[in-house]
Design a protein around this motif. Sequence first.
Motif, PDB file in Angstrom:
ATOM      1  N   TYR A 150      95.265  55.914  24.121  1.00 27.00           N
ATOM      2  CA  TYR A 150      94.536  56.674  25.133  1.00 27.00           C
ATOM      3  C   TYR A 150      93.143  57.049  24.619  1.00 27.00           C
ATOM      4  O   TYR A 150      92.136  56.850  25.309  1.00 27.00           O
ATOM      5  CB  TYR A 150      95.319  57.928  25.513  1.00 27.00           C
ATOM      6  N   LYS A 151      93.092  57.594  23.413  1.00 24.49           N
ATOM      7  CA  LYS A 151      91.802  57.967  22.838  1.00 24.49           C
ATOM      8  C   LYS A 151      90.913  56.752  22.622  1.00 24.49           C
ATOM      9  O   LYS A 151      89.698  56.796  22.851  1.00 24.49           O
ATOM     10  CB  LYS A 151      92.015  58.716  21.513  1.00 24.49           C
ATOM     11  N   LYS A 152      91.536  55.669  22.207  1.00 18.52           N
ATOM     12  CA  LYS A 152      90.775  54.446  21.914  1.00 18.52           C
ATOM     13  C   LYS A 152      90.242  53.805  23.192  1.00 18.52           C
ATOM     14  O   LYS A 152      89.067  53.445  23.290  1.00 18.52           O
ATOM     15  CB  LYS A 152      91.685  53.471  21.173  1.00 18.52           C
ATOM     16  N   GLU A 153      91.079  53.692  24.186  1.00 16.25           N
ATOM     17  CA  GLU A 153      90.724  52.942  25.384  1.00 16.25           C
ATOM     18  C   GLU A 153      89.902  53.739  26.384  1.00 16.25           C
ATOM     19  O   GLU A 153      89.253  53.149  27.252  1.00 16.25           O
ATOM     20  CB  GLU A 153      91.993  52.413  26.061  1.00 16.25           C
ATOM     21  N   THR A 154      89.966  55.077  26.312  1.00 12.19           N
ATOM     22  CA  THR A 154      89.191  55.878  27.267  1.00 12.19           C
ATOM     23  C   THR A 154      87.856  56.344  26.691  1.00 12.19           C
ATOM     24  O   THR A 154      87.081  56.983  27.395  1.00 12.19           O
ATOM     25  CB  THR A 154      89.992  57.115  27.705  1.00 12.19           C
ATOM     26  N   LYS A 211      84.691  57.550  28.991  1.00 13.62           N
ATOM     27  CA  LYS A 211      84.109  58.881  28.867  1.00 13.62           C
ATOM     28  C   LYS A 211      82.601  58.801  28.653  1.00 13.62           C
ATOM     29  O   LYS A 211      81.829  59.571  29.239  1.00 13.62           O
ATOM     30  CB  LYS A 211      84.762  59.626  27.697  1.00 13.62           C
ATOM     31  N   GLU A 212      82.155  57.850  27.841  1.00 13.59           N
ATOM     32  CA  GLU A 212      80.717  57.701  27.598  1.00 13.59           C
ATOM     33  C   GLU A 212      79.997  57.220  28.860  1.00 13.59           C
ATOM     34  O   GLU A 212      78.860  57.627  29.127  1.00 13.59           O
ATOM     35  CB  GLU A 212      80.489  56.732  26.440  1.00 13.59           C
ATOM     36  N   LEU A 213      80.663  56.373  29.644  1.00 13.75           N
ATOM     37  CA  LEU A 213      80.079  55.944  30.917  1.00 13.75           C
ATOM     38  C   LEU A 213      79.916  57.128  31.868  1.00 13.75           C
ATOM     39  O   LEU A 213      78.901  57.262  32.553  1.00 13.75           O
ATOM     40  CB  LEU A 213      80.958  54.876  31.577  1.00 13.75           C
ATOM     41  N   LEU A 214      80.927  58.004  31.922  1.00 16.01           N
ATOM     42  CA  LEU A 214      80.867  59.174  32.792  1.00 16.01           C
ATOM     43  C   LEU A 214      79.759  60.129  32.359  1.00 16.01           C
ATOM     44  O   LEU A 214      79.111  60.760  33.194  1.00 16.01           O
ATOM     45  CB  LEU A 214      82.215  59.902  32.790  1.00 16.01           C
ATOM     46  N   ASP A 261      74.157  62.281  33.915  1.00 12.72           N
ATOM     47  CA  ASP A 261      72.807  62.640  33.482  1.00 12.72           C
ATOM     48  C   ASP A 261      71.817  61.639  34.071  1.00 12.72           C
ATOM     49  O   ASP A 261      71.505  60.625  33.451  1.00 12.72           O
ATOM     50  CB  ASP A 261      72.733  62.631  31.945  1.00 12.72           C
ATOM     51  N   PRO A 262      71.301  61.905  35.307  1.00 10.06           N
ATOM     52  CA  PRO A 262      70.424  60.934  35.970  1.00 10.06           C
ATOM     53  C   PRO A 262      69.094  60.731  35.256  1.00 10.06           C
ATOM     54  O   PRO A 262      68.392  59.753  35.528  1.00 10.06           O
ATOM     55  CB  PRO A 262      70.212  61.558  37.360  1.00 10.06           C
ATOM     56  N   SER A 263      68.715  61.643  34.343  1.00  7.16           N
ATOM     57  CA  SER A 263      67.439  61.500  33.644  1.00  7.16           C
ATOM     58  C   SER A 263      67.491  60.437  32.552  1.00  7.16           C
ATOM     59  O   SER A 263      66.459  59.973  32.090  1.00  7.16           O
ATOM     60  CB  SER A 263      67.030  62.847  33.034  1.00  7.16           C
ATOM     61  N   ARG A 264      68.701  60.050  32.143  1.00  2.00           N
ATOM     62  CA  ARG A 264      68.841  59.053  31.076  1.00  2.00           C
ATOM     63  C   ARG A 264      68.689  57.645  31.625  1.00  2.00           C
ATOM     64  O   ARG A 264      69.014  57.364  32.770  1.00  2.00           O
ATOM     65  CB  ARG A 264      70.210  59.184  30.406  1.00  2.00           C
ATOM     66  N   LEU A 315      74.085  52.447  27.558  1.00  2.00           N
ATOM     67  CA  LEU A 315      75.438  51.922  27.721  1.00  2.00           C
ATOM     68  C   LEU A 315      76.196  52.002  26.396  1.00  2.00           C
ATOM     69  O   LEU A 315      75.664  51.630  25.342  1.00  2.00           O
ATOM     70  CB  LEU A 315      75.397  50.466  28.202  1.00  2.00           C
ATOM     71  N   PRO A 316      77.447  52.474  26.416  1.00  2.00           N
ATOM     72  CA  PRO A 316      78.209  52.622  25.164  1.00  2.00           C
ATOM     73  C   PRO A 316      78.522  51.273  24.528  1.00  2.00           C
ATOM     74  O   PRO A 316      78.596  50.246  25.201  1.00  2.00           O
ATOM     75  CB  PRO A 316      79.492  53.330  25.619  1.00  2.00           C
TER      76      PRO A 316
END
Length: 339
Positions: free
Chosen positions: A59-63, A67-70, A75-78, A84-85
């Motif tokens: 779970y930690k590995k695959e999500t 999480k980084e995409l979310l 943050d629309p300023s980025r 992209l992760p």
Amino acid sequence: MFIAYLKDMKSWILLFAGSIAVTDLLILIDKGLAMKLSSLIYLNLLLVAIFILFLIWRYKKETQYKKELLQISGDPSRDWQEGLPEPLFNRDETINDLLRQVADDHLQKLSEMKAANLMESDYTAAWVHEVKAPLTSMKLTIDANRQDPAIRKIESDWLRVHLLIDRQLYISRLTTLESDYVLEKIKVQQLLTPEIHELRSWFIEKNIAVEIEGDMEVLTDSKWCRFIIRQLLTNAAKYSLAGGVICIRTSLSQGGNPVLSIKDDGPGIPAHDLPRIFDKGFTGGTGRLHNAATGLGLYLAQQVAGKIGISLSAHSEKDNGTTMNMTFSTENEFDATRT
């Protein structure tokens, strides 16, 4: 997110549960695999614990990628393409490639649309400038023969054509208003006088008097503000009765903002039409009685007003005229917007 992950992994969970069930059944049936019940329970608990630890680790590995995409989407300023992760799995790399491809395609289409709009805008502006040349020549002829009653009628029609073409020029510039926007302090009467002079042939034709009461300094863009005033005066002249009066007054709102009010003595706007008068293409019951109504004047005025810090509002009573109010922003409000 963990519940959603468990739903995605339900096939794994069912496979594990089925495997334990089949193994336990074989142990119970096959005498050669005899095992104490306590040992069997211990084995099952051990396997379940291992599987739970495995699920938590996966779970930690695959999500992590999700999480980084979310975080990027929140943050629309980025710059999301740069942020992209790093892909941890092959599917993550495929998603990155797909997102970049979609972004490139979108930017290309957007660039093509902007180029097409710019070309169309340039063509419209060039066409308007070409048409203005013969209109200027016609105006000189009209001014030289103003004593002729027929010429005065032609001047009224000329003004209608001139205003329509000029409005089209402003429409073509509306998308780039921010680059053609200059704030300055100016007297209200300096904004009103040239527009009243521009429309004088209509006022004379309908014998409409224009009364101006008061004057004050406002902070605005004079060119675009005059465009708004022109739309309001045009409507006032169109709907005012012959021999009527257009009253123009200045005042201060309760918040201390300068307000310019333009009141005609026309038939007024029905209460059910009033909330929609700034909608694109809306003419209302009164507008349908005037074939010249397009439903664009107030819409364009509202669009421009919103961009230069002016608030438009209307007050009307049936058979008692309409008052259009322009509420200007103060200098402090503009400073707050900029910071």
